[in-house]
Scaffold this active site. Structure first.
Site, PDB file in Angstrom:
ATOM      1  CG  ASP A  15      22.240  23.091 -22.559  1.00  0.00           C
ATOM      2  OD1 ASP A  15      22.278  22.880 -23.783  1.00  0.00           O
ATOM      3  OD2 ASP A  15      22.297  22.188 -21.705  1.00  0.00           O
ATOM      4  CG  ASP A  17      19.131  17.730 -24.775  1.00  0.00           C
ATOM      5  OD1 ASP A  17      18.075  17.165 -24.502  1.00  0.00           O
ATOM      6  OD2 ASP A  17      19.424  18.127 -25.920  1.00  0.00           O
TER       7      ASP A  17
END
Length: 336
Positions: A15, A17
């Site tokens: 991932d 952010d």
């Protein structure tokens, strides 16, 4: 001593952010951790629910932060949303796009025709994060959805981590459209499988490892896809969120940040921990330090607390420390 978390995996899905960076800032430890993954020869895929940027812009951003990244390593929810539409619609179908130019481009590349108005008679709506979305865009989407159009949301994240704090995410705007239409969208991004499945397939991999910060998207997505997952506490979800997580959002490993990837796997595994004893009540936990507990060793305390509470129950729980070292660990975790 076990091998590292990388052992046995042929791709790592990161991932972005809250896991690799916050806005324009690389999270401490991320650069060294990802460089080591590359050094080990394990492919990486940057898997983001953010549909506002094209894959090349995401790669450029990572390179600007000091990482070695290529657009082929980037999988976005805009790509997954457009692919989902292409699977369900005939080529040349009109799709109302509520989102960024990057999402418009992905719809076009999927062989569909992006439009912006209900008057264009679109047969579907796709919605992704874009800071320029206005009332008119949402109105056109609502009219189209109420007329019976297929509705695909690139993701459902209600918030977006930034260097200034949490900002509204695509899910917050999706919720507005839901309230105005009484309809539910299909979701392409995490926690649903399409985005993750596409990322794994793009690497030709069979044994992925997911790494993320958010229980309701990254972790739930990995659980939903049957993937092992490492949670890091550098983004949205907190130690308390993890402790009180339901079974569909429980990772097998948790670390303070991405450096846990290159540590022995058993160190990051959620389970009983040397140095900590946990007593379980009906709605409470008591943490006590034992021989071997180190000052500042809060992460191992969290792993022990999660293992004990998950085996007994779920949901809200009161936690207290039986001694000074335990109380200090709980303060570090925000559980005191």
């Amino acid at each position: 001593m076990s091998g590292t978390l990388l052992d046995g995996h042929d791709v790592v899905l990161f991932d972005l952010d809250g896991t690799v960076f916050r806005g324009g800032e690389l999270i401490p430890g991320a650069l060294e951790a990802i460089q080591e993954v590359h050094r080990r020869g394990v492919p990486v895929r940057y898997v983001t629910n953010n549909a506002s940027k094209p894959d090349q812009a995401v790669a450029d951003h990572l390179v600007g932060l000091g990482l070695d990244a290529d657009r082929t390593e980037v999988s976005t929810s805009a790509q997954a949303g457009a692919a989902m539409l292409a699977e369900k619609l005939p080529p040349g179908s009109k799709v109302l796009v509520v989102g960024s130019p990057a999402l418009v481009s992905e719809v076009d590349k999927a062989g569909l025709v992006p439009v912006r108005e209900f008057a264009d008679e679109p047969v579907a709506v796709v919605q992704g994060l874009y800071t320029e979305i206005g009332y008119r865009d949402l109105t056109e989407a609502c009219l189209t959805i109420r007329a019976g159009a297929l509705w695909v949301s690139c993701n459902g994240d209600r918030t977006l981590p930034t260097e200034r704090g949490l900002a509204p995410g695509n899910g917050a705007l999706v919720a507005l459209v839901q309230a105005a239409t009484d309809q539910e969208p299909l979701v392409a991004g995490k926690p649903e499988r399409p985005l993750l499945d596409r990322a794994v397939a793009s690497a030709g991999a069979e044994a992925p490892l997911m790494v993320g910060d958010r229980l309701d998207t990254d972790i739930a997505g990995a659980v939903n896809a049957g993937m092992p997952v490492l949670m890091v506490l550098t983004g949205v979800s907190t130690a308390r969120d993890l402790l009180e997580a339901t079974a569909d959002m429980r990772p097998g490993h948790v670390g303070a940040d991405l450096r846990a990837l290159n540590r022995p796997a058993d160190e990051a595994a959620i389970g009983a921990q040397p140095g900590w004893q946990v007593r379980v009540g009906s709605d409470s936990l008591e943490l006590a330090a034992q021989a071997g507990a180190q000052p500042g060793d809060a992460m191992s305390a969290l792993r022990a607390l999660c293992a004990a509470w998950w085996a007994a129950s779920s949901g809200p729980v009161a936690v207290r420390g039986a001694d000074e070292r335990a109380q200090d660990a709980l303060r570090q975790l925000g559980l005191a």
